[in-house]
Design a protein around this motif. Structure first.
Motif, mmCIF file in Angstrom:
data_model
loop_
_atom_site.group_PDB
_atom_site.id
_atom_site.type_symbol
_atom_site.label_atom_id
_atom_site.label_comp_id
_atom_site.label_asym_id
_atom_site.label_seq_id
_atom_site.Cartn_x
_atom_site.Cartn_y
_atom_site.Cartn_z
ATOM 1 N N THR A 106 0.688 -1.423 0.274
ATOM 2 C CA THR A 106 -0.349 0.563 0.109
ATOM 3 C C THR A 106 0.709 1.604 0.132
ATOM 4 N N SER A 107 2.148 0.906 -0.271
ATOM 5 C CA SER A 107 3.180 2.143 0.019
ATOM 6 C C SER A 107 2.543 3.447 -1.373
ATOM 7 N N GLU A 108 3.182 4.288 -1.336
ATOM 8 C CA GLU A 108 2.989 5.378 -2.391
ATOM 9 C C GLU A 108 2.800 5.042 -3.469
ATOM 10 N N GLY A 109 1.489 5.702 -4.389
ATOM 11 C CA GLY A 109 1.809 5.296 -6.173
ATOM 12 C C GLY A 109 2.072 3.843 -6.131
ATOM 13 N N ALA A 110 1.811 2.478 -5.189
ATOM 14 C CA ALA A 110 2.098 1.442 -5.876
ATOM 15 C C ALA A 110 1.191 0.748 -6.954
ATOM 16 N N TRP A 111 0.126 1.118 -6.641
ATOM 17 C CA TRP A 111 -0.657 0.870 -7.444
ATOM 18 C C TRP A 111 -1.038 1.092 -9.143
ATOM 19 N N ARG A 112 -0.165 2.166 -9.254
ATOM 20 C CA ARG A 112 0.105 2.712 -10.393
ATOM 21 C C ARG A 112 0.854 1.968 -11.859
ATOM 22 N N PRO A 113 0.143 1.553 -12.977
ATOM 23 C CA PRO A 113 0.938 1.355 -13.940
ATOM 24 C C PRO A 113 2.702 1.405 -14.444
ATOM 25 N N TYR A 114 3.262 -0.090 -14.544
ATOM 26 C CA TYR A 114 3.866 0.100 -14.378
ATOM 27 C C TYR A 114 5.005 1.242 -15.356
ATOM 28 N N THR A 115 4.250 0.876 -16.721
ATOM 29 C CA THR A 115 4.598 2.038 -18.084
ATOM 30 C C THR A 115 3.428 2.215 -18.641
ATOM 31 N N ALA A 116 3.607 3.217 -19.882
ATOM 32 C CA ALA A 116 1.958 4.222 -20.017
ATOM 33 C C ALA A 116 1.491 2.835 -21.068
ATOM 34 N N ASP A 117 2.309 1.520 -20.946
ATOM 35 C CA ASP A 117 1.584 0.672 -21.640
ATOM 36 C C ASP A 117 0.935 -0.450 -21.085
ATOM 37 N N ASP A 118 1.430 -0.269 -20.220
ATOM 38 C CA ASP A 118 0.235 -0.850 -18.946
ATOM 39 C C ASP A 118 -1.295 -0.049 -19.045
ATOM 40 N N TYR A 119 -2.025 0.952 -20.050
ATOM 41 C CA TYR A 119 -2.792 1.892 -19.905
ATOM 42 C C TYR A 119 -4.414 1.098 -19.518
#
Length: 509
Positions: free
Chosen positions: A211-224
């Motif tokens: 649950t650390s800050e931003g852990a939920w974000r996609p790895y790259t823009a290709d993981d859209y």
């Protein structure tokens, strides 16, 4: 990646899964199922496989099984004691057989067919980003039509289910959260930031919630994929870009895609369902299938263990008040047929062609009991050419896009426009896009009826749906003169639309 174009589901198989659940002795409890994690278990050596071990839920049994795992040269990664699921790693080639023989173990198996090394979504085809010129053209048309969002003129899907008019009555409550279990959500996008719930977001890769800050974000823009899904559900009506079906509700991101191959492994999904349930999420959207098997057959011990583990987790979520919505798949399979040829599994190593009975081999999570299964439609209201279907399998339908069905919009694009990473917008099609429309309507229903349980919400979804019935003419989805699918059933319930296409306006009335 073999998982990208396919997304399917079972429904007549639900009684089989229910009986399986009963025979395994699992009943979800109201207590928390948060995992107990072991230190230094997040990496694995070459030749190591991940396993799910499903046990009775008493602490004595779980304790003895964990000792047996260690004795069989395994390492416990996470323990979900309240649902009796243990995630373990082992390089012992006999680990599965040894653990299945342990007293108290009800099923156990490998969650992949290739060793761990230092995805399963359901969109159909590559994304198309909206260019600046196209955006300007769309914004001009939207302004002329009095739309509140600059790109709304290209959102034929909102109008198809009355979501634009529903927003004027009730855009949804900020007390309702839809969690997108997917490739991650870019919460910095200006259309998502106003409604994003970081407190209900996590990265569940490996079976342990980060649950650390931003852990939920996609790895790259290709993981859209997850960002697109999130926008379809809850992009804000803030004068920027697009609008979601329920622009007033909260949206969370639970990332489950592997960073190496993009696959959605069972232990990640188990973690996601439990995390969502324990963090007060009302609805989850599941636009994927659990890798590596498109269909999990119950006569295979590894595949049986996968069904068991994920089913325990999603039933636990249901018991905590969470409605789970899933896409039916993009294989144009009839889930009520006698046989389906699966040539894509396993997708983490070398696939083999096999013929399966969809009443005995299950697409997870979409075929699990209580999960809402969604088929896709195009702008003309007919089944999308790729959408999997099946009488008794599909619960409801929603716009998922169809490149053969062209709308009269500024971009003349029959796919679904939504948010993309890095403040972009793009078109995608698939049952992946249909499922979030249903999740959004379910969120509107929950906003209107906050007392409603998951079972009641599912009943309401079916009751407010519009069913066009089976087509009068033979179905030719791509216009090549060949019949592509046969619709069974009548006006009330049929294989193409289930109980019908969801209706956001009715949901808020």
């Amino acid at each position: 990646m073999a998982h990208l174009p396919s997304r399917r589901r079972l429904a007549l198989a639900v009684p089989v899964v229910l009986s399986l659940t009963a025979s395994l002795g699992f009943l979800p409890t109201a207590a928390t199922a948060a995992p107990v994690t072991a230190a230094a278990t997040q990496t694995a050596d070459a030749g190591t496989l991940a396993y799910v071990v499903n046990t009775k839920v008493d602490h004595r049994t779980i304790g003895s099984v964990k000792k047996a795992i260690a004795a069989a040269d395994g390492t416990v990664v996470a323990t979900y004691a309240k649902i009796g699921v243990i995630v373990a790693h082992s390089a012992n080639p006999d680990f599965g057989a040894q653990i299945r023989a342990v007293r108290g173990v009800q099923s156990a198996g490998a969650t992949r067919t290739a060793p761990l090394s230092l995805a399963g979504t359901t969109d159909e085809g590559a994304a198309k980003l909206l260019s600046a010129a196209e955006a300007a053209k769309t914004a001009t048309a939207a302004a002329a039509a009095g739309a509140s969002e600059p790109l709304e003129a290209d959102q034929w899907d909102l109008r198809a289910i009355g979501a634009d008019k529903a927003a004027e009555i009730n855009p949804g409550s900020s007390k309702v959260t839809v969690a997108v279990i997917d490739t991650g959500v870019d919460d910095t996008h200006p259309d998502l930031a106003p409604n994003f719930s970081a407190a209900q977001s996590a990265n569940c890769v490996g079976g342990v919630a980060d649950t650390s800050e931003g852990a939920w974000r996609p790895y790259t823009a290709d993981d859209y994929h997850g960002t697109h899904v999130a926008g379809e559900i809850a992009a804000a009506r803030n004068g920027i870009g697009v609008a979601g079906v329920a622009p007033g509700v909260k949206v969370a991101g639970i990332k489950v895609s592997d960073p190496k191959d993009g696959l959605f492994y069972p232990e990640n999904v188990v973690c996601a369902f439990v995390f969502a349930a324990d963090h007060g999420v009302e609805i989850t959207n599941n636009s994927y299938y659990v890798d590596p098997w498109l269909y999990n057959c119950m006569d295979d011990p590894d595949q049986k263990a996968i069904v068991d583990a994920v089913n325990r987790a999603q039933l636990y979520a249901t018991s905590k008040g969470t409605l789970n919505v899933a896409s039916a798949g993009n294989s144009n399979h009839d889930l009520d047929s006698d046989a389906i040829v699966d040539s894509s599994s396993p997708d983490d190593s070398t696939p083999v062609t096999r013929t399966i009975d969809p009443h005995e081999c299950f697409d997870v999570p979409t075929q699990l009991p209580g999960v809402v299964t969604v088929s896709a439609t195009g702008v003309k209201g007919t089944k999308s050419y790729y959408s999997t279907y099946g009488l008794g399998a599909v619960d409801v339908a929603a716009p998922g896009g169809d490149r053969y069905q062209i709308p009269e919009t500024p971009s003349a694009n029959g796919r679904i426009l939504s948010t993309m990473p890095n403040n972009a917008y793009g078109f995608l099609q698939g049952t992946s896009m249909a499922s979030p429309h249903v999740a959004g309507v379910a969120a509107l229903l929950k906003s209107t009826h906050p007392w409603a349980s998951p079972a009641v919400l599912q009943t309401l979804l079916k009751a407010q749906a519009d069913n066009p019935g089976c087509p009068a003419e033979p179905y030719d989805g791509n216009g090549d003169g060949v019949v592509d699918a046969t619709c069974a059933g009548g006006k009330r319930v049929n294989g193409f639309f289930g109980f019908g296409v969801v209706n956001a306006l009715r949901a808020v009335k």
